[in-house]
Design a protein around this motif. Sequence first.
Motif, PDB file in Angstrom:
ATOM      1  N   THR A  26       0.883  -1.154   0.000  1.00 58.34           N
ATOM      2  CA  THR A  26       0.000   0.000   0.000  1.00 58.34           C
ATOM      3  C   THR A  26       0.927   1.210   0.000  1.00 58.34           C
ATOM      4  N   ALA A  27       0.383   2.366  -0.301  1.00 57.21           N
ATOM      5  CA  ALA A  27       1.218   3.559  -0.297  1.00 57.21           C
ATOM      6  C   ALA A  27       1.782   3.810   1.097  1.00 57.21           C
ATOM      7  N   ASP A  28       0.960   3.604   2.145  1.00 54.90           N
ATOM      8  CA  ASP A  28       1.440   3.816   3.517  1.00 54.90           C
ATOM      9  C   ASP A  28       2.572   2.853   3.866  1.00 54.90           C
ATOM     10  N   LEU A  29       2.427   1.596   3.485  1.00 55.38           N
ATOM     11  CA  LEU A  29       3.472   0.608   3.763  1.00 55.38           C
ATOM     12  C   LEU A  29       4.754   0.974   3.019  1.00 55.38           C
ATOM     13  N   ALA A  30       4.635   1.347   1.765  1.00 53.87           N
ATOM     14  CA  ALA A  30       5.821   1.712   0.982  1.00 53.87           C
ATOM     15  C   ALA A  30       6.536   2.912   1.594  1.00 53.87           C
ATOM     16  N   HIS A  31       5.776   3.914   2.022  1.00 55.16           N
ATOM     17  CA  HIS A  31       6.401   5.085   2.640  1.00 55.16           C
ATOM     18  C   HIS A  31       7.069   4.729   3.967  1.00 55.16           C
ATOM     19  N   SER A  32       6.450   3.858   4.755  1.00 53.79           N
ATOM     20  CA  SER A  32       7.073   3.471   6.021  1.00 53.79           C
ATOM     21  C   SER A  32       8.347   2.667   5.781  1.00 53.79           C
ATOM     22  N   ILE A  33       8.357   1.845   4.743  1.00 55.08           N
ATOM     23  CA  ILE A  33       9.574   1.104   4.393  1.00 55.08           C
ATOM     24  C   ILE A  33      10.685   2.069   4.009  1.00 55.08           C
ATOM     25  N   LEU A  34      10.340   3.091   3.235  1.00 57.55           N
ATOM     26  CA  LEU A  34      11.358   4.068   2.835  1.00 57.55           C
ATOM     27  C   LEU A  34      11.913   4.814   4.040  1.00 57.55           C
ATOM     28  N   LEU A  35      11.085   5.068   5.034  1.00 58.32           N
ATOM     29  CA  LEU A  35      11.577   5.723   6.247  1.00 58.32           C
ATOM     30  C   LEU A  35      12.491   4.800   7.046  1.00 58.32           C
ATOM     31  N   HIS A  37      14.162   2.171   5.972  1.00 61.56           N
ATOM     32  CA  HIS A  37      15.343   1.758   5.202  1.00 61.56           C
ATOM     33  C   HIS A  37      15.984   2.945   4.482  1.00 61.56           C
ATOM     34  N   ARG A  38      15.863   4.141   5.046  1.00 60.28           N
ATOM     35  CA  ARG A  38      16.385   5.341   4.372  1.00 60.28           C
ATOM     36  C   ARG A  38      17.902   5.321   4.210  1.00 60.28           C
ATOM     37  N   SER A  39      18.616   4.597   5.034  1.00 57.35           N
ATOM     38  CA  SER A  39      20.078   4.553   4.906  1.00 57.35           C
ATOM     39  C   SER A  39      20.559   3.395   4.027  1.00 57.35           C
ATOM     40  N   CYS A  40      19.641   2.552   3.573  1.00 59.32           N
ATOM     41  CA  CYS A  40      20.024   1.415   2.727  1.00 59.32           C
ATOM     42  C   CYS A  40      20.201   1.859   1.279  1.00 59.32           C
ATOM     43  N   CYS A  45      19.153  -3.256  -1.208  1.00 55.92           N
ATOM     44  CA  CYS A  45      18.059  -3.548  -0.278  1.00 55.92           C
ATOM     45  C   CYS A  45      16.799  -3.863  -1.085  1.00 55.92           C
ATOM     46  N   ALA A  46      16.442  -5.133  -1.126  1.00 53.56           N
ATOM     47  CA  ALA A  46      15.286  -5.561  -1.923  1.00 53.56           C
ATOM     48  C   ALA A  46      13.988  -4.921  -1.425  1.00 53.56           C
ATOM     49  N   ARG A  47      13.882  -4.737  -0.123  1.00 48.43           N
ATOM     50  CA  ARG A  47      12.666  -4.146   0.460  1.00 48.43           C
ATOM     51  C   ARG A  47      12.503  -2.686   0.023  1.00 48.43           C
ATOM     52  N   ARG A  48      13.577  -1.919   0.106  1.00 48.14           N
ATOM     53  CA  ARG A  48      13.535  -0.515  -0.322  1.00 48.14           C
ATOM     54  C   ARG A  48      13.289  -0.410  -1.826  1.00 48.14           C
ATOM     55  N   LYS A  49      13.954  -1.249  -2.593  1.00 47.12           N
ATOM     56  CA  LYS A  49      13.811  -1.228  -4.045  1.00 47.12           C
ATOM     57  C   LYS A  49      12.368  -1.523  -4.452  1.00 47.12           C
ATOM     58  N   ALA A  50      11.750  -2.507  -3.831  1.00 43.34           N
ATOM     59  CA  ALA A  50      10.356  -2.845  -4.147  1.00 43.34           C
ATOM     60  C   ALA A  50       9.418  -1.695  -3.788  1.00 43.34           C
ATOM     61  N   ALA A  51       9.677  -1.025  -2.673  1.00 35.02           N
ATOM     62  CA  ALA A  51       8.843   0.111  -2.262  1.00 35.02           C
ATOM     63  C   ALA A  51       8.986   1.271  -3.237  1.00 35.02           C
TER      64      ALA A  51
END
Length: 70
Positions: A26-35, A37-40, A45-51
């Motif tokens: 979801t957009a909220d989940l993607a934004h929280s992942i970016l927060l 994993h902001r230093s990755c 980082c597969a999680r950040r890349k997917a977001a």
Amino acid sequence: MVRTPSSPQRAAPVSDSCAMVPERFTADLAHSILLIHRSCPTDQCARRKAAVFFLYEQRMTVLPRRRRAR
């Protein structure tokens, strides 16, 4: 240094590891992942890349193509 649950720099849960990519975004989940994993680096980082790709795709489907004014 021992990290406790009240420590501001406690370790992320396993579900937030760089290798764990959610099946559905979801957009909220993607934004929280970016927060989180902001230093990755995005390429490591597969999680950040997917977001990032999820949010990019959402933007491309929402915004109409703009034509240049001549």
